[in-house]
Design a protein around this motif. Structure first.
Motif, short mmCIF file in Angstrom:
data_model
loop_
_atom_site.label_atom_id
_atom_site.label_comp_id
_atom_site.label_asym_id
_atom_site.label_seq_id
_atom_site.Cartn_x
_atom_site.Cartn_y
_atom_site.Cartn_z
N ILE A 201 0.81 -1.31 -0.14
CA ILE A 201 -0.03 -0.03 0.13
C ILE A 201 0.97 1.20 0.01
O ILE A 201 0.59 2.23 -0.72
N GLY A 202 2.14 1.03 0.69
CA GLY A 202 2.97 2.35 0.74
C GLY A 202 3.59 2.36 -0.86
O GLY A 202 3.69 3.72 -1.38
N ALA B 247 9.89 9.45 -17.91
CA ALA B 247 10.22 8.72 -19.02
C ALA B 247 9.56 7.46 -19.01
O ALA B 247 9.60 6.54 -17.96
N LEU B 248 9.02 6.83 -20.30
CA LEU B 248 8.56 5.47 -19.98
C LEU B 248 9.70 4.68 -19.72
O LEU B 248 9.30 3.65 -18.75
N SER B 249 10.75 4.54 -20.21
CA SER B 249 11.95 3.81 -20.22
C SER B 249 12.33 3.71 -18.72
O SER B 249 12.98 2.53 -18.19
N ALA B 250 12.18 4.49 -17.98
CA ALA B 250 12.58 5.01 -16.54
C ALA B 250 11.41 4.25 -15.54
O ALA B 250 11.90 4.07 -14.26
N MET B 251 10.32 3.91 -15.77
CA MET B 251 9.32 3.39 -15.02
C MET B 251 9.61 2.14 -14.41
O MET B 251 9.54 2.11 -12.92
N PRO B 252 10.22 1.40 -14.59
CA PRO B 252 10.78 0.08 -14.08
C PRO B 252 11.52 0.30 -13.06
O PRO B 252 11.50 -0.30 -11.97
N GLU B 253 12.58 1.04 -13.36
CA GLU B 253 13.77 1.43 -12.33
C GLU B 253 13.11 2.19 -11.08
O GLU B 253 13.52 2.26 -10.00
N ALA C 6 12.95 1.31 -7.18
CA ALA C 6 13.46 2.29 -6.11
C ALA C 6 12.11 2.59 -5.22
O ALA C 6 12.28 2.68 -3.69
N MET C 7 10.92 2.78 -5.48
CA MET C 7 9.72 2.94 -4.84
C MET C 7 9.54 1.67 -3.82
O MET C 7 9.29 1.98 -2.52
N LEU C 8 9.29 0.66 -4.45
CA LEU C 8 9.55 -0.79 -3.60
C LEU C 8 10.29 -0.93 -2.69
O LEU C 8 10.06 -1.29 -1.46
N VAL C 9 11.78 -0.72 -2.90
CA VAL C 9 12.68 -0.82 -2.06
C VAL C 9 12.39 0.29 -0.85
O VAL C 9 12.56 -0.06 0.39
N THR C 10 12.11 1.32 -1.24
CA THR C 10 11.83 2.47 -0.17
C THR C 10 10.65 2.05 1.04
O THR C 10 10.68 2.27 2.15
N ALA C 11 9.75 1.75 0.09
CA ALA C 11 8.67 1.07 1.12
C ALA C 11 8.82 0.05 1.88
O ALA C 11 8.58 -0.21 2.96
N ARG D 132 16.41 11.90 -13.37
CA ARG D 132 17.34 12.94 -13.79
C ARG D 132 18.33 12.31 -14.99
O ARG D 132 18.53 12.95 -16.23
N ASP D 133 18.92 11.12 -14.68
CA ASP D 133 19.97 10.83 -15.53
C ASP D 133 19.41 9.57 -16.37
O ASP D 133 20.00 9.02 -17.02
N GLY D 134 18.31 8.57 -15.72
CA GLY D 134 18.01 7.31 -16.21
C GLY D 134 19.00 6.24 -15.67
O GLY D 134 19.91 6.52 -15.05
N GLY D 135 18.40 5.16 -15.95
CA GLY D 135 19.38 4.05 -15.64
C GLY D 135 19.13 3.66 -14.17
O GLY D 135 18.34 4.15 -13.55
N LEU D 136 19.86 2.54 -13.60
CA LEU D 136 19.76 2.09 -12.31
C LEU D 136 20.77 2.62 -11.43
O LEU D 136 21.93 1.99 -11.58
N PRO D 137 20.45 3.39 -10.43
CA PRO D 137 21.67 3.77 -9.50
C PRO D 137 21.98 2.47 -8.37
O PRO D 137 21.49 2.65 -7.37
N GLY D 138 22.75 1.80 -8.60
CA GLY D 138 23.08 0.61 -7.90
C GLY D 138 23.27 0.81 -6.41
O GLY D 138 23.00 0.00 -5.49
N THR D 139 24.37 1.93 -6.46
CA THR D 139 24.90 2.13 -4.85
C THR D 139 23.70 2.35 -4.00
O THR D 139 23.64 1.82 -3.07
N GLU D 140 23.06 3.31 -4.47
CA GLU D 140 21.87 3.79 -3.46
C GLU D 140 20.85 2.81 -3.15
O GLU D 140 20.48 2.53 -1.93
N LEU D 141 20.35 2.22 -4.18
CA LEU D 141 19.42 0.94 -3.96
C LEU D 141 20.18 -0.06 -3.24
O LEU D 141 19.33 -0.80 -2.26
N LEU D 142 21.25 -0.53 -3.47
CA LEU D 142 21.90 -1.50 -2.51
C LEU D 142 22.14 -0.95 -1.03
O LEU D 142 21.94 -1.92 -0.28
N ARG D 143 22.25 0.13 -0.95
CA ARG D 143 22.33 0.78 0.46
C ARG D 143 20.91 0.89 1.03
O ARG D 143 20.98 0.32 2.28
N GLU D 144 19.84 1.09 0.49
CA GLU D 144 18.52 1.11 1.01
C GLU D 144 18.29 -0.28 1.46
O GLU D 144 17.52 -0.77 2.27
N MET D 145 18.44 -1.48 0.35
CA MET D 145 18.00 -2.92 0.37
C MET D 145 18.91 -3.22 1.79
O MET D 145 18.25 -4.01 2.51
#
Length: 270
Positions: A122-123, A143-149, A153-158, A227-240
């Motif tokens: 729900i979050g 951008a449509l191409s950025a939606m999966p990434e 990010a939203m799922l990991v944050t929630a 801003r840049d597109g792509g998957l920012p792995g460092t930030e997502l890994l830290r949040e995980m």
């Protein structure tokens, strides 16, 4: 054959405990999901918050308006992620059912971690709706191409917020009001997690607090994706990593406080 059937039965019971019991516990928080209680809490409050900070940011003109919109859109998942797990445990004490819940032979990890899953989903939904609103009021471009990434990010944050909410719920086994802790944490996040103020603008020690809090890296990851597109792995890994650490801490605290409360005969004292 009998052993296989028994294992399948145990697995079925475990899955039911994890998903069904967790969902029903979450439903009870909102009067069994009546729209009159659910929608104002989960959608109404974040909407007002996002509009307020977007207009304040536009007036101050210190950062692009999209900065405030994206930060508050992702922070909106904390309303469910922090409060629902904390209330699901604290509420057992208030209603006098905690003894019955902990008297069952059910797996404690499945029982309580399953209560985080609805809060995470729900979050995630709340943050999605708020980002949609941000595209209307703050000219946020997705951008449509950025939606999966961005969805990741939203799922990991929630998930990080939900795990931290379970930590607050575990503390609720001993404290009188875990909801007060959830309120204080929610307001602290607005200050130190980069929602409206960059960490670099905070005093050094306060910036370190924000770095250790949930959602800080998730918000930064979402901004980088937009801003840049792509998957920012460092930030997502830290949040995980923070989500996993909070979840482990919550399970350990739940076991510790349960055993301590049984030993001191104060399990049901609210």
């Amino acid at each position: 054959m009998a052993g296989t059937l028994q294992r399948n039965s145990v697995a079925s019971v475990g899955l039911r405990l994890f998903f069904v019991a967790g969902w029903r516990s979450h439903m009870a928080l909102f009067r069994w999901m009546q729209p009159s209680a659910f929608i104002p809490t989960v959608i109404g409050v974040p909407t007002v918050q996002l509009l307020w900070f977007v207009h304040l940011g536009r007036y101050l003109d210190t950062h692009p308006v999209a900065y405030y919109a994206v930060g508050n859109a992702l922070q909106s998942c904390a309303i469910v992620g922090l409060f629902a797990p904390a209330m699901s445990i604290q509420g057992e004490r208030w209603s006098g059912t905690l003894n019955a819940v902990l008297a069952t032979p059910a797996n404690r990890v499945l029982m309580f971690v399953g209560r985080v899953v609805p809060a995470v989903l729900i979050g995630f939904l709340t943050s999605t709706v708020m980002l949609g609103l941000a595209t209307l009021v703050a000219d946020v471009r997705i951008a449509l191409s950025a939606m999966p990434e961005l969805a990741l990010a939203m799922l990991v944050t929630a998930s990080s917020c939900g795990a931290f909410g379970l930590v607050l719920g575990a503390i609720g086994l001993r404290s009188r009001d875990a909801i007060l802790l959830a309120n204080l944490t929610s307001y602290l996040m607005l200050l130190v997690c980069g929602v409206n103020i960059p960490l670099a603008d905070l005093p050094g020690w306060l910036g370190h607090v924000g770095t250790a809090m949930p959602m800080t890296d998730g918000i930064q990851a979402a901004r980088l994706i937009l801003r840049d597109g792509g998957l920012p792995g460092t930030e997502l890994l830290r949040e995980m990593g923070k989500a996993a650490a909070f979840l482990i801490a919550a399970v350990l605290l739940l076991r510790f406080f349960e055993r301590s409360s049984r030993r001191n005969a104060n399990l049901d004292q609210a």
